[in-house]
Motif scaffolding. Structure first.
Motif, PDB file in Angstrom:
ATOM      1  N   GLU A 106      45.384  24.592  30.719  1.00 37.82           N
ATOM      2  CA  GLU A 106      46.642  24.457  29.590  1.00 37.82           C
ATOM      3  C   GLU A 106      47.464  25.010  31.149  1.00 37.82           C
ATOM      4  O   GLU A 106      48.572  24.588  31.805  1.00 37.82           O
ATOM      5  CB  GLU A 106      46.610  25.499  28.507  1.00 37.82           C
ATOM      6  N   MET A 107      46.737  26.339  32.249  1.00 40.18           N
ATOM      7  CA  MET A 107      47.565  26.470  32.766  1.00 40.18           C
ATOM      8  C   MET A 107      47.033  25.537  34.192  1.00 40.18           C
ATOM      9  O   MET A 107      49.010  25.162  35.321  1.00 40.18           O
ATOM     10  CB  MET A 107      47.209  27.784  33.097  1.00 40.18           C
ATOM     11  N   GLN A 108      46.593  24.700  34.687  1.00 38.13           N
ATOM     12  CA  GLN A 108      46.898  23.619  35.736  1.00 38.13           C
ATOM     13  C   GLN A 108      47.296  22.559  34.829  1.00 38.13           C
ATOM     14  O   GLN A 108      48.154  22.516  36.226  1.00 38.13           O
ATOM     15  CB  GLN A 108      45.053  22.722  35.969  1.00 38.13           C
ATOM     16  N   GLY A 157      54.333  20.870  39.776  1.00 35.31           N
ATOM     17  CA  GLY A 157      54.899  20.455  41.059  1.00 35.31           C
ATOM     18  C   GLY A 157      54.308  22.838  41.964  1.00 35.31           C
ATOM     19  O   GLY A 157      54.835  22.221  43.517  1.00 35.31           O
ATOM     20  N   TRP A 158      53.855  23.601  41.557  1.00 35.03           N
ATOM     21  CA  TRP A 158      53.777  24.646  41.861  1.00 35.03           C
ATOM     22  C   TRP A 158      52.395  24.176  42.794  1.00 35.03           C
ATOM     23  O   TRP A 158      51.556  23.714  42.683  1.00 35.03           O
ATOM     24  CB  TRP A 158      53.020  25.827  40.924  1.00 35.03           C
ATOM     25  N   SER A 159      52.290  25.549  43.412  1.00 36.16           N
ATOM     26  CA  SER A 159      51.346  25.457  44.683  1.00 36.16           C
ATOM     27  C   SER A 159      49.913  25.959  44.099  1.00 36.16           C
ATOM     28  O   SER A 159      49.240  25.545  44.282  1.00 36.16           O
ATOM     29  CB  SER A 159      51.924  26.336  45.753  1.00 36.16           C
ATOM     30  N   ALA A 193      52.296  30.043  40.160  1.00 34.68           N
ATOM     31  CA  ALA A 193      52.485  29.372  37.881  1.00 34.68           C
ATOM     32  C   ALA A 193      52.450  31.154  38.169  1.00 34.68           C
ATOM     33  O   ALA A 193      53.145  31.592  37.071  1.00 34.68           O
ATOM     34  CB  ALA A 193      51.303  29.295  38.091  1.00 34.68           C
ATOM     35  N   PHE A 194      51.955  32.341  38.507  1.00 29.27           N
ATOM     36  CA  PHE A 194      52.371  33.385  37.374  1.00 29.27           C
ATOM     37  C   PHE A 194      53.572  34.456  37.820  1.00 29.27           C
ATOM     38  O   PHE A 194      54.257  34.926  37.223  1.00 29.27           O
ATOM     39  CB  PHE A 194      51.149  34.522  38.951  1.00 29.27           C
ATOM     40  N   ARG A 195      54.069  33.913  39.057  1.00 27.47           N
ATOM     41  CA  ARG A 195      55.280  34.281  38.929  1.00 27.47           C
ATOM     42  C   ARG A 195      56.491  33.211  38.562  1.00 27.47           C
ATOM     43  O   ARG A 195      57.810  34.370  38.173  1.00 27.47           O
ATOM     44  CB  ARG A 195      55.744  34.427  40.772  1.00 27.47           C
ATOM     45  N   ARG A 196      56.335  32.109  38.523  1.00 22.60           N
ATOM     46  CA  ARG A 196      57.353  31.294  37.790  1.00 22.60           C
ATOM     47  C   ARG A 196      57.456  30.857  36.565  1.00 22.60           C
ATOM     48  O   ARG A 196      58.331  29.945  35.962  1.00 22.60           O
ATOM     49  CB  ARG A 196      57.485  29.905  39.220  1.00 22.60           C
ATOM     50  N   THR A 212      52.823  33.573  26.962  1.00 23.90           N
ATOM     51  CA  THR A 212      51.836  33.274  26.032  1.00 23.90           C
ATOM     52  C   THR A 212      50.135  32.954  26.808  1.00 23.90           C
ATOM     53  O   THR A 212      49.580  33.006  25.991  1.00 23.90           O
ATOM     54  CB  THR A 212      52.242  32.315  24.552  1.00 23.90           C
ATOM     55  N   THR A 213      50.317  31.771  27.531  1.00 22.16           N
ATOM     56  CA  THR A 213      49.432  31.184  28.023  1.00 22.16           C
ATOM     57  C   THR A 213      49.151  31.684  29.594  1.00 22.16           C
ATOM     58  O   THR A 213      48.000  32.696  29.597  1.00 22.16           O
ATOM     59  CB  THR A 213      49.680  29.556  28.593  1.00 22.16           C
TER      60      THR A 213
END
Length: 315
Positions: free
Chosen positions: A146-148, A155-157, A162-165, A170-171
């Motif tokens: 789900e995070m992927q 378009g995150w690196s 992703a953790f920061r933005r 919940t995920t």
């Protein structure tokens, strides 16, 4: 929303089954590391219940008292999870490991040597830990997928960005818990194995302490990420600048007097803009321009749920 719910349900199933198995293994072995893992799994099971409550509560329709809906409920319940992960699982595990390393732990260690670290006791721990790794890998795979999906969508690196933005706390919480769970299981497995091989309970107790510190560290990071959203964080500067350009490039726009964004739920963004339009436009043309501008902003960022454009007089 559906993706987050399936992730949480997978974690709830895995953690509930694991908690029972770990407790049975602790009764057989008396292992401090195994007791730390019991605290961990019980806490994680409760955490999934909180996350499900947050998903359900956050899906409620907007009301007069909550005109923008209840989306921030997921931020609140995710923050509660981080507090529980720190205060219950982390603190109890670290405290138990520390006690096992010092005074009270030596008594527990001798009892474990006599009762637990000979067949079949220690093999009960191995079987449970390996089974738990299987369950947690299943839950981790769901959260990872789900995070992927979200990383590719935005378009995150990678996962660090992703953790920061991400606003899908919940995920994020489920993925963090599953990651810590797998690391904790690895530590418990190593600690119990070394204690069995050497007859020295220090390895088992040290594993319990490390599991607790690991949980507390991840919980603090998770609480920090939830805090930024609870306090009303805006979109990242790059994303907000992209939206500003959408407004500035409209031929009917003279200038932007004010532009603000804020998260009010997972992947739900509120945008307000004070815009000076071309003075030659009449009222009907300005209304059409506002409608077109709102549509353009939503198309530029699908997370935008509400847009308010206020015409300003050019001075």
């Amino acid at each position: 929303m559906a993706g987050s719910k399936s992730v949480v349900l997978a974690a709830l199933f895995a953690n509930g089954a694991i908690a029972v198995l770990k407790f049975l293994a602790f009764l057989v072995t008396g292992s401090p590391a195994m007791l730390s893992e019991v605290y961990h799994s019980v806490s994680d099971t409760g955490n999934q219940v909180f996350l499900l409550i947050g998903i359900r509560y956050g899906a409620r329709e907007a009301t007069r008292s909550h005109p923008f809906g209840y989306g921030k409920a997921q931020f609140f319940y995710s923050f509660l999870v981080s507090v529980m992960l720190f205060g219950i699982a982390g603190w109890e595990s670290a405290s138990h490991g520390y006690e096992a390393l010092t005074g009270h732990g030596r008594v527990l260690g001798r009892q474990a040597e006599l009762l637990g670290y000979e067949f079949p006791g220690v093999w009960a721990s191995y079987a449970v830990l390996l089974g738990a790794i299987g369950f947690e890998t299943y839950a981790f795979a769901k959260a990872y997928k789900e995070m992927q999906r979200q990383i590719e969508r935005h378009g995150w690196s990678g996962f660090r960005e992703a953790f920061r933005r991400t606003s899908d706390t919940t995920t994020l919480t489920a993925l963090t818990e599953d990651t810590v769970a797998l690391l904790g299981l690895g530590l418990a497995l190593v600690g119990i194995f070394l204690t069995e091989q050497t007859g020295n309970h220090v390895y088992d107790a040290a594993a319990a302490l490390l599991i607790g510190l690991l949980l507390m560290g991840f919980a603090a990071a998770l609480a920090w990420e939830n805090k930024r959203l609870l306090l009303g964080e805006s979109l990242p500067a790059a994303d907000e600048n992209d939206l500003r350009r959408v407004v500035e490039e409209r031929p009917e726009v003279e200038s932007i007097a004010g532009f603000r964004t804020v998260y009010f739920g997972p992947n739900e963004v509120l945008v307000t803009a004070d815009v000076a339009f071309d003075p030659a436009l009449d009222t009907e043309e300005i209304d059409d321009a506002i409608t077109s501008l709102e549509d353009a902003l939503r198309e530029a960022n699908p997370a935008i749920s509400k847009v308010y454009v206020e015409p300003e007089t050019e001075r």
